[in-house]
Write an enzyme that holds these catalytic residues in place. Sequence first.
Site, PDB file in Angstrom:
ATOM      1  N   GLU A 159      16.729  53.428  65.513  1.00 52.61           N
ATOM      2  CA  GLU A 159      17.071  54.850  65.682  1.00 52.61           C
ATOM      3  C   GLU A 159      16.356  55.477  66.878  1.00 52.61           C
ATOM      4  O   GLU A 159      16.009  56.641  66.858  1.00 52.61           O
ATOM      5  CB  GLU A 159      16.706  55.666  64.435  1.00 52.61           C
TER       6      GLU A 159
ATOM      7  N   GLU B  68      12.498  54.600  54.636  1.00 51.71           N
ATOM      8  CA  GLU B  68      11.273  55.408  54.618  1.00 51.71           C
ATOM      9  C   GLU B  68      10.564  55.371  53.272  1.00 51.71           C
ATOM     10  O   GLU B  68      10.286  56.404  52.661  1.00 51.71           O
ATOM     11  CB  GLU B  68      11.602  56.833  55.062  1.00 51.71           C
TER      12      GLU B  68
ATOM     13  N   ASP C 213      11.791  52.157  58.640  1.00 51.74           N
ATOM     14  CA  ASP C 213      10.824  53.262  58.604  1.00 51.74           C
ATOM     15  C   ASP C 213      10.478  53.718  60.018  1.00 51.74           C
ATOM     16  O   ASP C 213      10.876  53.088  61.002  1.00 51.74           O
ATOM     17  CB  ASP C 213       9.553  52.854  57.837  1.00 51.74           C
TER      18      ASP C 213
HETATM   19  O1  G3I Z   1      27.229  69.524  58.160  1.00 47.11           O
HETATM   20  C1  G3I Z   1      26.442  70.605  57.613  1.00 47.11           C
HETATM   21  C2  G3I Z   1      26.929  71.933  58.158  1.00 47.11           C
HETATM   22  O2  G3I Z   1      28.255  72.157  57.670  1.00 47.11           O
HETATM   23  C3  G3I Z   1      26.000  73.050  57.679  1.00 47.11           C
HETATM   24  O3  G3I Z   1      26.388  74.277  58.281  1.00 47.11           O
HETATM   25  C4  G3I Z   1      24.571  72.731  58.089  1.00 47.11           C
HETATM   26  C5  G3I Z   1      23.631  73.773  57.525  1.00 47.11           C
HETATM   27  O4  G3I Z   1      22.311  73.391  57.852  1.00 47.11           O
HETATM   28  O5  G3I Z   1      24.166  71.443  57.531  1.00 47.11           O
HETATM   29  C6  G3I Z   1      24.998  70.392  58.036  1.00 47.11           C
HETATM   30  O6  G3I Z   1      24.581  69.181  57.467  1.00 47.11           O
HETATM   31  C7  G3I Z   1      23.357  68.715  58.028  1.00 47.11           C
HETATM   32  C8  G3I Z   1      23.629  67.322  58.636  1.00 47.11           C
HETATM   33  O7  G3I Z   1      22.404  66.731  59.105  1.00 47.11           O
HETATM   34  C9  G3I Z   1      24.616  67.364  59.809  1.00 47.11           C
HETATM   35  O8  G3I Z   1      24.030  68.075  60.879  1.00 47.11           O
HETATM   36  C10 G3I Z   1      22.349  68.590  56.894  1.00 47.11           C
HETATM   37  O9  G3I Z   1      22.015  69.897  56.455  1.00 47.11           O
HETATM   38  C11 G3I Z   1      21.091  67.891  57.422  1.00 47.11           C
HETATM   39  O10 G3I Z   1      20.205  67.642  56.335  1.00 47.11           O
HETATM   40  C12 G3I Z   1      21.467  66.539  58.029  1.00 47.11           C
HETATM   41  O11 G3I Z   1      20.294  65.998  58.589  1.00 47.11           O
HETATM   42  C13 G3I Z   1      20.369  64.580  58.874  1.00 47.11           C
HETATM   43  C14 G3I Z   1      19.081  63.962  58.306  1.00 47.11           C
HETATM   44  O12 G3I Z   1      18.997  62.582  58.690  1.00 47.11           O
HETATM   45  C15 G3I Z   1      19.060  64.043  56.784  1.00 47.11           C
HETATM   46  O13 G3I Z   1      20.096  63.243  56.268  1.00 47.11           O
HETATM   47  C16 G3I Z   1      20.432  64.394  60.398  1.00 47.11           C
HETATM   48  O14 G3I Z   1      21.707  64.811  60.876  1.00 47.11           O
HETATM   49  C17 G3I Z   1      20.208  62.931  60.750  1.00 47.11           C
HETATM   50  O15 G3I Z   1      20.111  62.770  62.166  1.00 47.11           O
HETATM   51  C18 G3I Z   1      18.913  62.444  60.116  1.00 47.11           C
HETATM   52  O16 G3I Z   1      18.768  61.085  60.418  1.00 47.11           O
HETATM   53  C19 G3I Z   1      17.551  60.499  59.914  1.00 47.11           C
HETATM   54  C20 G3I Z   1      17.883  59.100  59.422  1.00 47.11           C
HETATM   55  O17 G3I Z   1      18.891  59.152  58.418  1.00 47.11           O
HETATM   56  C21 G3I Z   1      16.627  58.405  58.927  1.00 47.11           C
HETATM   57  N1  G3I Z   1      15.575  58.399  59.970  1.00 47.11           N
HETATM   58  C22 G3I Z   1      15.243  59.740  60.482  1.00 47.11           C
HETATM   59  C23 G3I Z   1      16.491  60.402  61.038  1.00 47.11           C
HETATM   60  C24 G3I Z   1      16.163  61.760  61.628  1.00 47.11           C
HETATM   61  O18 G3I Z   1      15.683  62.605  60.629  1.00 47.11           O
END
Ligand code: G3I
Length: 353
Positions: free
Chosen positions: A261, A155, A198
């Site tokens: 994705e 991105e 992206d």
């Molecule tokens: O695991 C913790 C949990 O212990 C805690 O209670 C909770 C509180 O909010 O957070 C949890 O971690 C989260 C994690 O996902 C697992 O669910 C993080 O806060 C959250 O930021 C994280 O978001 C991920 C996001 O990327 C940011 O890294 C999403 O799962 C994931 O699906 C998303 O994937 C992205 C790709 O990497 C790039 N393209 C877009 C795609 C969707 O946004």
Amino acid sequence: MAAAPAALALAGCAREADGQPVTRPATARSSTLKQAAPFPVGAAVGADRLDDPAYAELLVRHFDQITPENEMKSWMILQEDGSSDFSHADKIAAFARRHGLRLFGHTLIYYQEDPAPFRRLVGDRTGFERLFRSYIGQVAGRYAGQAVGWDVVNEAVHDDGDRLRGGVFQEALGLDYIGLAFEAAREADPQAVLFLNDYKLERDATKRRTFLRLCEALLRDGVPLGGIGTQSHIDLDTDPAVIGPAMRELAGLGLPIHVSETDMGLYSARLDFRSERDRLEAQARMYGTLAEAFFALPERQRFAFSTWGVRDQDSWLRRPRTDGYHPRANPLLFDDAGAPKPAFDAVVGAWTR
Ligand code: G3I
């Protein structure tokens, strides 16, 4: 012109008395995703789900490539004190090896992340670049020989489409961070295909053109860009007519294309549907269109077609506090119980017509 895959898929369904198509019972289906596809079919996985036998069985039955959803990101690997925790990523890599699945690395450099060890070095370009190279070398090097590819930079293009993003890496190194990331990844892993990844590249022509101009500039500068990742998180109010031309435009550089994705939330757009069945059928038609556009690419450019999760319950869109969250987003090809949905039939139909 043959009917759209979704219509074909649904046309193959039994019909209720009122003439409405019903979803074929899963047992009636003869093909798995990877049997239907003449290219790898991938899914984003969570290390914490691999111990669920139903999840693991469905994953191995239908997919031949896996992408760690979060486990190879710097926020999960790089600790506050600068140490690295690979335990979650290694669990996914081991599962891939055990089941003969391709492993796709995601993602080395992501503008959203701001790890403390990097943040502390902003202003010290030499020190920052040293850590930047060593971090990428450590992560990409750890899976060298197993990873078939990496989202090296994720991105890089701003959401408004006509400029590149900031973030701690751009703040410290300027836009050189992109080429430096690819060089460090290539040095650590001479084999993996290195991707720029992206989203919204189908419906946003401005963003797609900025993305492609960046790819062309990287290639001109001799950066080892080896592939294009189009995430394909698609809203159901996307005009399906843009998907094929956008795919062809992305493929215009001749590089391998990874639909990296894809998911399509049932409530991703403010559209009025008469019923949940209508939403599922609109989702199926859109998945069929994307699957057909990817299938139509030259064979050497069809790197893989990956969904962002396995079952609806595994999707990020079903997690509260997520942008785009909806309790019934149900954006994937398999329902909560792992049964194929009309979208599955449309994708298989697009690949086996
Ligand atoms: O695991 C913790 C949990 O212990 C805690 O209670 C909770 C509180 O909010 O957070 C949890 O971690 C989260 C994690 O996902 C697992 O669910 C993080 O806060 C959250 O930021 C994280 O978001 C991920 C996001 O990327 C940011 O890294 C999403 O799962 C994931 O699906 C998303 O994937 C992205 C790709 O990497 C790039 N393209 C877009 C795609 C969707 O946004």
